[in-house]
Design a protein around this motif. Structure first.
Motif, short mmCIF file in Angstrom:
data_model
loop_
_atom_site.label_atom_id
_atom_site.label_comp_id
_atom_site.label_asym_id
_atom_site.label_seq_id
_atom_site.Cartn_x
_atom_site.Cartn_y
_atom_site.Cartn_z
N VAL A 1241 0.84 -1.20 0.00
CA VAL A 1241 0.00 0.00 0.00
C VAL A 1241 0.88 1.24 0.00
CG1 VAL A 1241 -1.95 -1.12 1.12
CG2 VAL A 1241 -0.16 -0.08 2.53
N GLU A 1242 0.28 2.37 -0.43
CA GLU A 1242 0.98 3.64 -0.58
C GLU A 1242 0.48 4.64 0.46
OE1 GLU A 1242 3.36 4.37 -2.91
OE2 GLU A 1242 3.33 2.26 -3.52
N PRO A 1243 1.25 5.69 0.74
CA PRO A 1243 0.76 6.74 1.63
C PRO A 1243 -0.56 7.32 1.11
CG PRO A 1243 3.10 7.05 1.17
CD PRO A 1243 2.63 5.96 0.26
N GLY A 1244 -1.53 7.47 1.98
CA GLY A 1244 -2.84 7.99 1.59
C GLY A 1244 -3.84 6.92 1.20
N ASP A 1245 -3.39 5.68 0.99
CA ASP A 1245 -4.33 4.58 0.78
C ASP A 1245 -5.12 4.33 2.07
OD1 ASP A 1245 -3.35 4.27 -1.76
OD2 ASP A 1245 -2.30 2.38 -1.38
N VAL A 1246 -6.35 3.84 1.92
CA VAL A 1246 -7.22 3.59 3.09
C VAL A 1246 -7.72 2.15 3.03
CG1 VAL A 1246 -9.24 4.35 4.40
CG2 VAL A 1246 -7.98 6.01 3.00
N PHE A 1247 -7.51 1.42 4.12
CA PHE A 1247 -8.08 0.08 4.25
C PHE A 1247 -9.43 0.22 4.95
CE2 PHE A 1247 -8.26 -3.96 6.91
CZ PHE A 1247 -8.77 -4.73 5.87
N ILE A 1248 -10.49 -0.24 4.27
CA ILE A 1248 -11.85 -0.14 4.82
C ILE A 1248 -12.35 -1.56 5.09
CG2 ILE A 1248 -14.18 0.75 4.45
CD1 ILE A 1248 -12.97 2.69 2.37
N LEU A 1249 -12.52 -1.87 6.34
CA LEU A 1249 -12.91 -3.22 6.76
C LEU A 1249 -14.34 -3.20 7.28
CD1 LEU A 1249 -12.22 -6.18 7.62
CD2 LEU A 1249 -11.42 -5.22 9.79
N PHE A 1250 -15.20 -4.00 6.64
CA PHE A 1250 -16.56 -4.24 7.14
C PHE A 1250 -16.59 -5.67 7.68
CE2 PHE A 1250 -17.19 -1.04 3.83
CZ PHE A 1250 -18.05 -0.13 4.42
N THR A 1251 -16.83 -5.85 8.96
CA THR A 1251 -16.85 -7.20 9.51
C THR A 1251 -18.28 -7.74 9.50
OG1 THR A 1251 -17.13 -6.55 11.84
CG2 THR A 1251 -14.88 -6.63 10.98
N PRO A 1252 -18.43 -9.07 9.50
CA PRO A 1252 -19.77 -9.67 9.40
C PRO A 1252 -20.63 -9.39 10.63
CG PRO A 1252 -18.03 -11.27 8.89
CD PRO A 1252 -17.36 -10.09 9.50
N GLY A 1253 -21.95 -9.38 10.40
CA GLY A 1253 -22.91 -9.31 11.50
C GLY A 1253 -23.31 -10.70 11.93
N GLY A 1254 -23.99 -10.79 13.07
CA GLY A 1254 -24.48 -12.08 13.55
C GLY A 1254 -25.85 -12.39 12.98
N GLY A 1255 -26.20 -13.66 12.93
CA GLY A 1255 -27.50 -14.07 12.42
C GLY A 1255 -28.62 -13.76 13.40
N GLY A 1256 -29.86 -13.63 12.85
CA GLY A 1256 -31.04 -13.42 13.69
C GLY A 1256 -31.65 -14.74 14.13
N TYR A 1257 -32.51 -14.67 15.15
CA TYR A 1257 -33.15 -15.89 15.67
C TYR A 1257 -34.66 -15.66 15.72
CZ TYR A 1257 -33.88 -20.03 18.58
OH TYR A 1257 -34.29 -21.26 19.06
N GLY A 1258 -35.41 -16.59 15.14
CA GLY A 1258 -36.87 -16.49 15.13
C GLY A 1258 -37.35 -15.61 14.00
N LYS A 1259 -38.57 -15.85 13.54
CA LYS A 1259 -39.12 -15.10 12.42
C LYS A 1259 -39.36 -13.65 12.80
CE LYS A 1259 -41.40 -19.02 10.19
NZ LYS A 1259 -42.70 -19.60 9.78
N PRO A 1260 -38.93 -12.73 11.91
CA PRO A 1260 -39.20 -11.31 12.20
C PRO A 1260 -40.70 -11.05 12.19
CG PRO A 1260 -37.62 -11.59 10.38
CD PRO A 1260 -38.23 -12.92 10.65
N THR A 1261 -41.16 -10.22 13.11
CA THR A 1261 -42.57 -9.83 13.14
C THR A 1261 -42.63 -8.32 13.33
OG1 THR A 1261 -42.70 -10.13 15.53
CG2 THR A 1261 -43.27 -12.03 14.17
N ASP A 1262 -43.84 -7.77 13.10
CA ASP A 1262 -44.00 -6.32 13.24
C ASP A 1262 -43.82 -5.86 14.68
OD1 ASP A 1262 -44.45 -6.11 10.57
OD2 ASP A 1262 -46.65 -6.20 10.75
N ASP A 1263 -44.14 -6.74 15.62
CA ASP A 1263 -44.03 -6.35 17.03
C ASP A 1263 -42.86 -7.04 17.71
OD1 ASP A 1263 -45.10 -8.86 16.86
OD2 ASP A 1263 -46.50 -8.62 18.55
N ASP A 1264 -41.74 -7.10 16.98
CA ASP A 1264 -40.55 -7.72 17.56
C ASP A 1264 -40.27 -7.14 18.95
OD1 ASP A 1264 -40.16 -9.21 15.37
OD2 ASP A 1264 -38.50 -8.03 14.53
N THR A 1265 -39.99 -8.02 19.86
CA THR A 1265 -39.59 -7.57 21.20
C THR A 1265 -38.23 -6.89 21.14
OG1 THR A 1265 -39.15 -8.24 23.46
CG2 THR A 1265 -38.57 -9.81 21.79
N LYS A 1266 -38.07 -5.87 21.92
CA LYS A 1266 -36.79 -5.15 21.94
C LYS A 1266 -36.00 -5.44 23.22
CE LYS A 1266 -37.55 -3.26 18.01
NZ LYS A 1266 -36.85 -3.80 16.84
N GLU A 1267 -36.59 -6.22 24.09
CA GLU A 1267 -35.91 -6.46 25.37
C GLU A 1267 -35.41 -7.89 25.43
OE1 GLU A 1267 -35.26 -4.16 27.64
OE2 GLU A 1267 -36.24 -2.69 26.37
N ASP A 1268 -34.20 -8.05 25.92
CA ASP A 1268 -33.67 -9.38 26.16
C ASP A 1268 -34.40 -9.99 27.36
OD1 ASP A 1268 -31.95 -8.70 24.25
OD2 ASP A 1268 -30.11 -9.04 25.38
#
Length: 1292
Positions: A1241-1268
Motif C-alpha cells: 500500500v501507498e501513503p494515503g491509501d485507506v483500508f476499509i474493513l466491514f466485519t460480518p454481523g451475527g444471524g437473527g433468531y426467530g421469524k421477524p414480526t412487526d411487534d418484535d420484542t426489543k428487550e432481552d
C-alpha cells in the motif's frame, strides 16, 4: 487542618450497600458505634444523618433544632465513605448525559476493547454505555511522527508544502491538526442537543487530548456558554494516554458527579446550617479524604472499601506485626481482599460494573459474594457462589424466602448465635435470624445430595457434614484469589498476617489463614465497622498529575524536577487552603515508568538510597528496576525507560490516636458468658462464648470459642489461641489443627476443594510464566495457557480458559507418551508444536515436563505450558502468512524435541532449529520462562502430594475428570430427551461452508439413556491448498468450548468433558490434514466454523460473525497485528451484540491513541456497521466498520472468512451480512481485496474493513420484542487487579 475542637463530636461513617456504620468520638473522649440499615425510608430519609442524630440525641438530648434539623453546631467534623456512586453505576441510575467525541468514533466506547465479558456466555451481556446521546465533532489531531509520515497532504518526509498546522502538546510531543474545530457547527449541534433532550451533563473526549487540550477546552467553553451544568473534559478528569479508558472515566464523571452533588445537597439540607461551618470530608477511591465540594464521580467508586484498607493498614502494620498484611473484608454481599506492606497499593486503571476508570484507586479485589454466596450442588460438585442472594431477599435465615447461602451454613453449624443479633430481619425488619428456615432448607439440600450419593454408590452425609462441606468449599474459593494477589507480585502468601474485618469475615478467618499457611490473624475491636473507623484515621489528600513523554535520562532530570515541583506546589496550596499547616503536609512524588516498546508501566516513588546524580526528588529508576525484577522476574538491559506521567500526592496527616485499654486482666483466662455446641471437622465441640466488652488486655482464649461484640462474631477454631491486645483488639495465633484423613474414595466436598487446588496450580504456573517471560505476547497480551495432566496425559486443570487451547494440550502430552514411552527420564523437558503432535499452529510452542516420584519408573503426572511466540520463522514476520500452502512456510516445527536432558538446556541444538526466527532472543527467554512455570507446577503438586499422599492426589485427578464427564453427560441426556420430543429422532445434522466452498459436515448421534454422543465429521471437505486446514486438536478444543457453553455453568474443563463424546474426523480432510499441510488459518478461522456447525446442529443460536478478521500491517522494521470484532448471533431470548469478539477468540484491540502514537497509521473510523445483524424476533449483533489510513509505504495482509457465505440465521431468523475488505487507493479507486491477500500500500491509501454481523433468531414480526429476556446471573461484581488479570487472560 486546624486542631480539632475537643468540645465537639467527631463522626466517621461508612454508608455501605446493606448497612451504614457509624463511629463517633464524643467531646468527653468516649467512643460510640452504631450500625443501621442504609435504606429504611419508612423511618428515616438518610442513614448517615440518622446515625449522627441518634448518637447526638443519646449524648446530649438535643440533637435537633426547632425545625427538626440536626444541630451542626455540636459537630467538629464528619468523614464519610459512601457507595452512592457505586450503586448508581451498578444500577445505571446516574445523570442523563451525552458524549462529545471526534467524528467517526461515535461507537468507540460501546465497542471498547471489543472483548466480551464472559467467554462461555452465548447471551453476551455487555455493560450498557452511560451516555444516551452522542455528538460527533469534525476535528482531529494526530502525532506528527516526524521522519515516518509520507502523506503528501501534510508535512511529510519529502518536505515542502503548506501541510497541516503543527502544534506542541503538553508532553512536548509534536502533533498535526489535520482538521480544525468548526466552532459554529459545534455550537449549533450542542444547542440542538440541549433543546431536544434536556440533557445538562456532557463528557468530552477528543483523541490525543491527553497532550493537546485546546479542542476540549474550546468545546467546554462553548458548552458552558450554552448552559450545560456538568462538563467533564477527559484531559481534566485524568490526562493519561488511551482514549477508551479516558473516555470511560470522563463519562463516569459526567454520569455520577451530578448524582453525588444531589446526594450531598440532600445530606447537608438536614443540618442546621447546611454544614457550612463543619469540616465535611469524603473518602476517595485512593484512600485519601477530600472536601465535600471536591468529591466527584470518577474518584468515588471505592469510597467505602477504601476506609477498611486504611483502617487495617493503620492499626496492624508495624504496630501489631512487622509482617505485610492481607486485608480480608467479608460482608453480607461481597468479599474484598487487599494487601499492605507500608504503602497503600494503588492501581491506575480498573474496571467496575463494566466501566474502565483511569484514576488512582486502591487495589481492592472483590473476589466472592460474601455471606450471601448461594450454595448449590451440581452434578456431584459442591458450589459456593458466584451467584449471590444479595441483601434482598438475602440468605434463607433473613426471613424473605431467599436461598441457602454461606450465612445459613454458619448458622446451621452453631457459628452464628441469633440471640446476639439485632432484630432487623423479615418483611417488617423487626425479627431475629430464622434458624428454623435455615435448617429446613438444609434438610432439603441434604436429601438431594444423598439421593445423588445413593445413586452413585457414595456414602450418605449428615446435614452438618453438608453445611461444613459448603463452608470448606467457600473458604477454598476465597483462598485462590488471595494466593493470586500475593504470588502475582512475587510474594509468599504464608509470610503475611491476615487482618480480618467486615460482618462475616471473622467466622472464616482461622480456617482461611490455616489453608494459606498464615500463622497470625488480627481482628480489630471495631472490625465490624472498620471501614468507618478507617475514615477517622485517613489522611486528607490532594493529587496532581500530568502526562509526559520524556525518557528517564540525566538530561531530562531538570525538566522532571520542575514538573514535580510545580505539581507539588499545587497540592500544597490546595491543602493549606483547607486549614492545614505546611508542617502537616507530606508530598509524595511519583513517575509512571515503562520500558520503551512495552505497555507495562509502573507508578514509582523515588528510592530512599539516591545519589547526587539522580533527580533532586530521588532515584526513580532504582525503584522501577527493583519492582520490575520482583514482579516480572527480570530486567531489560540497554532499553530506554519512558516517563508516561508525572504525579504528586499531597497528604495532610491525620492526628487521631487509638485508645489503649486501661484495664489489665487480673487472670489469664476469663470467665465465659455461656457454652454452646459448634460443629467442626471432627464433629460438635463444646465452645465457650465471650463478650468482647467484658475482656481486658492480656486475656487469653483457647479455641474453640466465640467472641461476640455488637458488630461481629469472631470464631476461634480448635487449636487456635486468641489474645486481647493493649488496644483491645484480638490477635489469634493459628495452630496446625488436626489434619483430616482423606482417602482415595470420592468425597464430594473434597472434590470441590481439589478442583480449586488443581486450578490454583495452573493459575500460579501462569503467574510465573507471565512474570518471567519477556515478549509482549506472553507478558502483556497473556497469550498462554498452563495445565496439569494425569499420568495418562489426560487434562486435569487448565488456566486460563483460552478457547483455542482448551483440551488441545492434552493431545500434545499424550503424543509424547506414545512416542517416548519409558524413555522419559527425570530432568527431561520436551518442546512440541507440530499439528500432528497435538499442536494448534506453529507459533504456539508447548513445553512439557514429566514429573517423577521416588520408586516409580514412569511419570506420575505432567505439567505443560503453551505460549504464543511472536516469530518462529516462516515466509512472513509473525509466522502467520496469509498465503502459506506448506507447513514449513509457517516456521519451525517440533514434534518431540528434547529441550532439557538431565536438567541441561540443549541451547545450541535449539538455536539451530530456530535459526530462521526473527527474534531468537525472545524465543529463548520465553522458553526458559515456560520451563520455570512448569518447575513451579511440579513444586506445587509435590506440596499437594506431601499433604495428601500420591494415591489420594491421583485419585482426585480421576474424580475431577469423572465429574466433568458427569456434567456433560447430564447435559447431553437433557438435549437428547428434548430433541427426541421435538423431532422424534436422536440424530442431529448440520453443514456449513468455508468461503472456498469446503463443507464442514457434522452428524451427532445422541443417547438419552447414557448421555453418550458421537460427533461424526464424515462428509467434511478434503485438505485445502492454503492454510485453512485445522489440526485435530483444534476440533477437540472447539468441542470442549461448545459443550461448556451449553452446560451453562462452571464445570472443570478437562479430559472428562470429551469422555462421553466419540469424535470421528476423516483422515485427509481439512480437519485432519496431512503432516505438511499449512494450518495457520485453521487456528484462527476454521475453528470458528467448527463452532458454527456444532451450534447449528444443536440449534442453540444463530451464527456469530464466524471470523477473527486478522489484519497484519508493517514493513521490515516494524509490524502490527490485530483481530477485529463483529456481531454475535442471536438466540432464544436474547439479541446478538455488536462490536464483540465471539467464540474461539476474545482478543482486545489496541487503543487508537497507542496505534497512532507508535505506528505510521491514522484511524479514520471505528464504528458499528448499522443493520448488518440478521433480522429476526431476536436480532443479530452488528459488525463494525474500521478505516485505517496508511501514512507511508507498507504491506497489508488480511486473513478473513465469511466474505462469501453469510452467518446463518436460526428458526426463521435472517442471515447476518457478510464481511468485505476494501482498499481505497489515494487516487480514489476502490478495490475489493477478497478474503485472503497480501498487498503493498501507498501513503494515503485507506483500508476499509466491514466485519460480518451475527444471524437473527426467530421469524421477524412487526411487534418484535426489543428487550432481552435471557437470564442474567446475579453474582457479585468482581473488581481489582486479580479481576483485571483474569479479564486480560480471557481476552486472547
Amino acid at each position: 487542618m486546624a486542631e480539632s475542637t475537643a468540645s465537639k463530636f467527631q463522626f466517621a461513617i461508612d454508608r455501605g450497600g446493606t448497612f451504614t456504620d457509624v463511629f463517633a468520638r464524643c467531646p468527653n473522649g468516649t467512643i460510640k458505634t452504631l450500625k443501621l440499615l442504609s435504606e429504611d425510608p419508612a423511618n428515616y430519609a438518610d442513614a448517615p444523618r440518622e446515625g449522627i442524630r441518634r448518637i447526638l440525641h443519646q449524648e446530649t438530648g438535643a440533637a435537633t433544632n426547632s425545625d427538626g434539623k440536626v444541630n451542626s453546631e455540636l459537630i467538629d467534623w464528619i468523614r464519610m465513605g459512601t457507595t452512592v456512586a457505586t450503586n448508581a453505576l451498578l444500577e445505571r441510575k446516574g445523570e442523563k448525559m451525552a458524549l462529545i467525541i471526534n467524528k467517526g468514533f461515535k461507537d468507540l466506547l460501546f465497542i471498547g476493547n471489543q472483548a466480551r465479558p464472559s467467554i462461555f456466555q452465548l447471551a453476551i451481556q455487555k455493560p450498557e454505555v452511560l451516555y444516551s446521546e452522542v455528538v460527533e465533532v469534525d476535528c482531529r489531531v494526530v502525532p506528527a511522527l516526524e521522519g515516518r509520515c509520507e502523506l503528501k497532504g501534510g508535512i511529510c518526509k519529502q518536505g515542502g508544502g503548506h501541510g497541516w498546522r503543527t502544534v506542541i502538546g503538553t508532553t512536548g510531543e509534536k502533533l498535526f491538526i489535520i482538521k480544525e474545530l468548526d466552532t459554529n457547527a459545534l455550537r449549533k449541534d450542542l444547542l440542538e442537543l440541549k433543546n431536544r433532550t434536556g440533557i445538562n451533563s456532557i463528557a468530552v473526549l477528543m483523541a490525543h487530548s491527553y497532550t493537546y487540550v485546546d479542542h476540549e477546552l474550546k468545546i467546554g467553553e462553548i458548552a458552558k456558554e450554552l448552559g450545560f451544568a456538568q462538563i467533564s473534559l477527559s484531559h481534566e478528569i485524568m490526562p493519561m494516554v488511551r482514549a477508551v479508558a479516558r473516555g470511560y472515566t470522563a463519562c463516569v464523571d459526567a454520569y455520577l458527579t451530578p448524582h453525588i452533588k444531589r446526594y450531598l445537597s440532600g445530606f447537608s439540607e438536614g443540618f442546621s446550617d447546611q454544614l457550612k461551618n463543619t469540616n465535611v470530608l469524603f473518602m476517595q477511591s485512593d484512600g485519601g479524604l477530600t472536601p465535600m465540594e471536591n468529591f466527584n464521580g470518577s474518584r468515588a467508586i471505592l469510597s467505602g472499601p477504601a476506609g477498611g484498607v486504611v483502617g487495617y493498614a493503620m492499626t496492624t502494620y508495624q504496630k501489631e506485626t512487622d509482617l505485610p498484611v492481607i486485608g480480608f473484608d467479608m460482608g453480607g454481599t461481597s468479599t474484598d481482599v487487599s494487601r499492605y506492606a507500608g504503602t497503600l497499593e494503588h492501581v491506575h486503571e480498573a474496571t467496575t460494573a463494566g466501566i474502565t476508570i483511569q484514576a488512582p484507586q486502591l487495589d481492592v479485589n472483590t473476589v466472592a459474594a460474601g455471606g450471601g454466596s448461594i450454595l448449590t450442588f451440581r452434578s456431584g460438585l459442591f458450589c459456593a457462589g458466584p451467584e449471590s442472594a444479595g441483601a434482598h431477599p438475602g440468605p434463607a435465615c433473613y426471613r424473605k424466602g431467599g436461598p441457602i447461602a454461606v450465612t445459613d451454613a454458619n448458622l446451621a453449624l452453631g457459628r452464628l448465635l441469633p440471640e446476639y443479633f439485632p432484630k432487623i430481619f423479615g418483611p417488617n425488619e423487626n425479627d431475629a435470624l430464622d434458624r428454623d428456615a435455615t435448617l429446613k432448607e438444609f434438610k432439603k439440600t441434604t436429601d438431594d445430595i444423598n439421593d445423588f450419593l445413593r445413586s452413585s454408590g457414595g456414602t450418605e452425609m449428615t446435614m452438618e457434614e453438608v453445611a461444613m462441606g459448603f463452608i470448606d468449599v467457600a473458604n477454598e474459593a476465597m483462598c485462590r484469589p488471595i494466593r493470586a494477589l500475593t504470588t502475582a507480585r512475587g510474594y509468599d502468601t504464608s509470610h503475611h498476617a491476615l487482618a480480618c474485618f467486615g460482618g462475616a469475615g471473622a467466622q472464616h478467618a482461622c480456617a482461611i489463614a490455616r489453608s494459606l499457611g498464615i500463622h497470625t490473624v488480627f481482628v480489630h475491636k471495631y472490625a465490624g465497622i472498620l471501614s468507618a473507623y478507617g475514615m477517622a484515621l485517613a489522611d486528607v489528600v490532594h493529587e496532581s498529575q500530568k502526562p509526559c513523554a520524556l525518557n528517564y535520562t540525566s538530561e531530562n532530570f531538570q525538566s522532571l524536577d520542575d514538573q514535580l515541583d510545580s505539581l507539588g506546589e499545587i497540592c500544597k496550596q490546595k491543602l493549606v487552603s483547607q486549614g492545614f499547616e505546611e508542617a502537616q503536609i507530606v508530598l509524595e512524588p511519583y513517575l509512571h515508568l515503562r520500558y520503551e516498546g512495552t505497555d507495562c508501566a509502573l507508578m514509582c516513588s523515588p528510592s530512599q538510597q539516591s545519589q547526587s546524580s539522580d533527580t533532586k526528588h530521588g532515584d526513580f529508576m532504582k525503584t522501577f528496576l527493583e519492582r520490575y525484577q520482583s514482579e516480572f522476574g527480570f530486567i531489560i538491559p540497554n532499553r530506554d525507560i519512558v516517563v508516561d506521567d508525572v504525579r504528586v500526592r499531597g497528604a495532610a496527616r491525620t492526628q487521631f490516636s487509638e485508645q489503649n485499654l486501661t484495664d489489665v486482666a487480673s487472670n489469664k483466662y476469663p470467665e465465659a458468658e455461656k457454652t454452646v455446641q459448634i460443629y467442626f471437622e471432627a464433629g460438635y465441640k463444646e465452645s465457650k462464648v465471650y463478650r468482647l466488652s467484658n475482656l481486658s488486655y492480656g486475656h487469653t482464649i483457647i479455641g474453640p470459642a466465640i467472641i461476640m461484640d455488637n458488630l461481629s462474631t469472631i470464631l476461634v477454631e480448635p487449636d487456635c489461641t486468641a489474645l486481647i491486645t493493649n488496644h483491645g483488639d484480638i490477635k489469634i495465633t493459628i495452630g496446625s489443627g488436626i489434619a483430616r484423613q482423606i482417602g482415595t474414595a470420592l468425597d464430594s466436598i473434597q472434590l470441590s476443594i481439589f478442583s480449586h487446588r488443581f486450578m490454583s496450580i495452573a493459575e500460579q504456573m501462569g503467574r510465573i510464566l507471565q512474570r518471567t517471560s519477556i515478549s509482549v505476547n506472553i507478558k502483556e497480551r497473556l497469550d498462554f495457557s498452563c495445565a496439569l495432566f494425569g499420568p495418562d496425559g489426560g487434562l486435569v486443570s487448565n488456566a486460563p480458559h483460552i478457547p483455542v487451547h482448551l483440551g488441545a494440550m492434552q493431545e500434545t502430552v499424550q503424543y509424547q507418551i506414545q512416542v517416548r514411552g519409558d524413555t522419559l527420564e527425570e530432568g527431561d523437558v520436551i518442546l512440541s508444536n507440530h499439528p500432528k503432535a497435538g499442536g494448534s499452529h506453529l507459533p504456539d510452542l508447548t513445553v512439557i515436563t514429566p514429573v517423577f516420584h521416588k520408586g516409580i519408573r514412569r511419570p506420575i503426572f505432567f505439567v505443560a505450558s503453551r505460549g504464543h511466540h511472536a516469530d518462529i520463522g516462516g515466509i512472513t514476520p509473525g509466522s502467520m502468512p496469509p498465503h502459506s500452502t506448506h507447513l514449513n512456510q509457517e516456521g519451525a516445527a517440533f514434534k518431540s524435541f528434547l529441550l532439557l536432558h538431565k536438567n541441561q538446556l540443549r541451547e545450541e541444538e535449539l538455536k539451530h532449529e530456530l535459526r530462521d526466527s526473527r527474534n531468537l532472543t525472545d524465543n529463548l527467554s520465553d522458553l526458559k520462562a515456560q520451563i520455570a512455570a512448569n518447575q513451579r507446577g511440579m513444586q506445587l503438586v509435590g506440596e499437594l502430594i506431601s499433604s495428601y499422599g500420591l494415591e489420594v492426589v491421583q485419585a482426585y485427578m480421576m474424580h475431577i475428570q469423572s465429574n466433568a464427564e458427569l456434567a456433560v453427560r447430564d447435559m447431553l441426556k437433557d438435549i437428547a430427551q428434548r430433541t427426541e420430543e421435538q423431532t422424534g429422532k436422536s440424530v442431529l445434522n448440520a453443514v456449513d461452508y468455508m468461503d472456498d466452498g469446503s463443507p464442514i459436515s457434522l452428524e451427532i448421534t445422541l443417547c438419552k439413556d447414557t448421555g453418550d454422543a458421537i460427533f461424526d465429521f464424515t462428509g467434511t471437505g478434503p485438505e485445502v491448498w492454503g492454510n485453512c486446514n485445522a489440526p485435530r486438536a483444534i476440533t477437540l478444543s472447539a468441542l470442549i468450548y461448545c459443550l461448556r457453553c451449553m452446560v451453562g455453568h462452571d464445570v472443570p474443563l478437562n479430559q472428562g468433558c470429551l469422555k462421553p463424546v466419540k469424535t470421528i474426523i476423516p483422515v485427509g480432510s481439512l480437519l485432519d490434514p496431512s503432516e505438511n499441510a499449512a494450518v495457520v488459518g485453521g487456528n484462527v478461522l476454521t475453528s470458528q466454523r467448527i463452532v458454527d456447525v456444532v451450534f447449528k446442529a444443536f440449534e442453540v443460536c444463530a451464527a456469530s460473525q464466524g471470523c477473527m478478521n486478522n489484519v497484519t500491517l508493517g514493513e521490515s522494521a516494524w509490524g502490527y497485528y490485530e483481530t477485529v470484532a463483529g456481531g454475535s448471533g442471536a438466540g432464544p431470548g436474547w439479541h446478538g451484540v455488536g462490536g464483540v469478539h465471539t467464540h474461539m477468540t476474545n482478543t482486545r484491540i489496541t487503543d487508537l491513541e497507542i496505534i497512532e502514537r507508535r505506528y505510521p497509521l491514522l484511524l479514520n473510523m471505528f464504528n458499528l456497521r448499522p443493520e448488518s445483524g440478521g433480522k429476526g424476533k431476536w436480532v443479530g449483533g452488528d459488525g463494525v466498520r474500521r478505516e485505517i489510513v496508511f501514512r507511508r509505504k507498507m504491506t497489508l495482509s488480511v486473513l478473513t472468512e465469511r466474505r462469501a457465505f453469510q452467518p446463518y440465521g436460526m428458526k426463521g431468523g435472517e442471515e447476518g451480512m457478510r464481511g468485505i475488505n476494501y482498499l481505497k487507493r489515494n487516487d480514489g479507486r476502490v478495490i475489493n481485496l477478497g478474503g485472503k491477500t497480501s498487498v503493498d500500500v501507498e501513503p494515503g491509501d485507506v483500508f476499509i474493513l466491514f466485519t460480518p454481523g451475527g444471524g437473527g433468531y426467530g421469524k421477524p414480526t412487526d411487534d418484535d420484542t426489543k428487550e432481552d429476556t435471557a437470564a442474567v446471573s446475579k453474582g457479585f461484581v468482581e473488581r481489582g487487579s486479580i479481576y483485571e488479570y483474569k479479564r486480560a487472560q480471557e481476552s486472547v
